[in-house]
Design a protein around this motif. Structure first.
Motif, PDB file in Angstrom:
ATOM      1  N   GLU A  76      -9.467   1.873  -7.783  1.00  0.00           N
ATOM      2  CA  GLU A  76      -8.775   3.138  -8.086  1.00  0.00           C
ATOM      3  C   GLU A  76      -7.795   3.036  -9.250  1.00  0.00           C
ATOM      4  O   GLU A  76      -7.295   4.056  -9.736  1.00  0.00           O
ATOM      5  N   TRP A 125      -2.506   5.293   1.976  1.00  0.00           N
ATOM      6  CA  TRP A 125      -1.306   4.658   1.409  1.00  0.00           C
ATOM      7  C   TRP A 125      -0.094   5.537   1.708  1.00  0.00           C
ATOM      8  O   TRP A 125      -0.211   6.754   1.791  1.00  0.00           O
ATOM      9  N   LYS A 130       0.844  -1.202   0.000  1.00  0.00           N
ATOM     10  CA  LYS A 130       0.000   0.000   0.000  1.00  0.00           C
ATOM     11  C   LYS A 130       0.883   1.257   0.000  1.00  0.00           C
ATOM     12  O   LYS A 130       0.750   2.160   0.847  1.00  0.00           O
ATOM     13  N   LEU A 163      -5.534   7.395  -2.949  1.00  0.00           N
ATOM     14  CA  LEU A 163      -5.419   6.109  -2.236  1.00  0.00           C
ATOM     15  C   LEU A 163      -5.315   6.402  -0.737  1.00  0.00           C
ATOM     16  O   LEU A 163      -4.243   6.577  -0.194  1.00  0.00           O
TER      17      LEU A 163
END
Ligand SMILES: C[C@H]1O[C@H](O[C@H]2[C@H](O)[C@@H](O)[C@@H](O[C@H]3[C@H](O)[C@@H](O)[C@@H](O[C@H]4[C@H](O)[C@@H](O)[C@@H](O)O[C@@H]4CO)O[C@@H]3CO)O[C@@H]2CO)[C@H](O)[C@H](O)[C@@H]1N[C@H]1C[C@@H](CO)[C@H](O)[C@@H](O)[C@@H]1O
Length: 410
Positions: free
Chosen positions: A369, A409, A207, A406
């Motif tokens: 995404e 992340w 991530k 995101l």
């Protein structure tokens, strides 16, 4: 969503079909394939479905690739105007599934012989433990080159960035033409350079956003240098048209592209003898060599009023026979292992070239995404190539956009 009762029998609660009789009604299908080359073949195959199911009318709708994603989301959200079946690009599929716009296909007539599909093609059709689409074509990228120009310049396909530059220089000297057309308005065409420097957009396992690490900065520098050195030419807009015209007219000796460009390329004056089209692997960068994995799935709209016929249509359009015909007539890559041994696929040099390429292509994380990573990257990529920003600033700006997209992340 009201489960459809088809004209002859009704769907049970699970969406599976119990109808014993003939399929009937209409199936509206949004196809994003290239108009004037790919669409003709897909239309022809869809007519074969209608012959097999005379009471079903397939309404074929050609929707430009650049418009289809938002068009479908808007229609699905509004609950009106969405098609029964959509050609869903690999990155759209997890997003549409996440939004609840696609019918799960497990246990339906849409999904037959699942084991026959390439595992890397299946990956983008799975979401949250369910199957939301059926892989239609898979693709990657390579160097398309003009064999005559290469012969005149006495050069071979470049295996590295350095060779790409020296080959382009020789081509310029000997023929006056620019070596490479580097598409500048679509950052998908940047990915093989990013992978070549050992970079990637993100590291999904950790991530972590990685597009702005040292490899990302370096990759932006590599493509900038290709343009600044004159090895490549580019445009900030109308990249597809300009790239295809330049290559088809022999104004450039190379372009980096994928199987979806072959049918159109062969209509170019330079390739009336299709033997003049060469294809090679994308050049390696300082850290390795890799090309992206792309492709398209067929998915059924969750709100379809004719699920049975839609399932059957998806199955038909992704069958071994359909995939073999598409390989033979369009040089597109099948997603079924069994299709690769059909004569039409065996006879296609393009399919045979890309088969090992797609087996080693770099996969993106199939998260909702993934598709959204290109819009911010497009802006920075184009600005680097046109000298409006630096590789360092472009990498940083892209990374910052990704961390907003995101959540959480690194
Ligand atoms: C920006 C877009 O970024 C991503 O797209 C990536 C994509 O994820 C990558 O995989 C890659 O796709 C390969 C593809 O795999 C490869 O097969 C081929 O496809 C051929 C067909 O083969 C050929 O038949 C024919 O169809 O033509 C096709 C196209 O030639 O080439 C494709 C690469 O072109 O690259 C795409 C990026 O282009 C997003 O997913 C969105 O699409 C997003 N666009 C929206 C973003 C919205 C918000 O800004 C904006 O408001 C909206 O208006 C925009 O629509």
């Amino acid at each position: 969503l009201a489960l459809a009762a088809t004209a002859c029998g009704s769907d049970d609660e699970s969406g599976g079909s119990k109808s014993s009789g003939e399929l009937s009604g209409t199936v509206t299908w949004w196809d994003t394939s290239n108009v004037g080359s790919e669409d003709k073949v897909f239309k022809k195959i869809a007519e074969g479905f209608e012959k097999k199911h005379p009471k079903v009318d397939v309404k074929y709708v050609s929707v430009p690739f650049g418009d289809a994603q938002n068009k479908f989301k808007n229609a699905a959200q509004a609950g009106s105007g969405a098609p029964d079946v959509i050609r869903s690009e690999v990155a759209w599929t997890p997003e549409f599934a996440d939004l609840g716009y696609l019918a799960p296909l497990d246990g339906t007539a849409a999904l037959k012989n699942q084991d026959d599909f390439l595992k890397q093609a299946v990956a983008s059709t799975k979401y949250d433990g369910k199957t939301y689409a059926v892989p239609q074509v898979i693709d990657s990228m390579g160097i398309f080159y003009n064999k005559k120009l290469f012969k005149d310049a006495g050069v071979q396909p470049p295996a590295s960035i350095d060779e790409l530059k020296s080959v382009s220089e020789k081509i310029k000297d000997k023929t006056g033409k620019t070596g490479l057309y580097l598409r500048g308005d679509d950052s998908y065409y940047f990915l093989s350079f990013l992978y070549g420097e050992g970079g990637d957009l993100v590291d999904a396992a950790d991530k972590k956003v990685t597009v702005d690490n040292a490899a990302g900065v370096k990759a932006f520098g590599v493509v900038k240098d290709l343009v600044d050195s004159g090895a490549a030419k580019t445009d900030a807009t109308d990249g597809w048209e300009n790239m295809m015209q330049s290559f088809k007219n022999g104004d450039v000796a190379m372009m980096i592209n994928g199987p979806w460009a072959v049918a159109d390329t062969l209509t170019g004056k330079e390739f009336s003898d299709k033997g003049n089209l060469g294809i090679s692997t994308v050049p390696a960068g300082s850290a390795g060599q890799g090309a992206p994995q792309g492709g398209h799935n067929l998915a059924v709209y969750a709100g379809s009023k004719n699920l049975d016929a839609s399932y059957a249509f998806v199955d038909y359009m992704t069958s071994v026979e359909a995939q073999a015909q598409v390989a033979g007539e369009l040089n597109l890559l099948p997603t079924r292992t069994s299709a690769y041994s059909k004569q039409q696929a065996v006879d296609s040099e393009i399919v045979q070239f890309f088969k090992p390429v797609v087996e080693t292509a770099v996969e993106r994380p199939w998260i909702p995404e993934t598709g959204s990573l290109f819009a911010p990257l497009n802006t920075e990529y184009t600005n680097v190539l046109t000298g409006q920003t630096t590789p360092e600033k472009a990498a940083k700006a892209t990374g910052d956009s990704y961390r907003k997209l995101l959540k959480g992340w690194k």
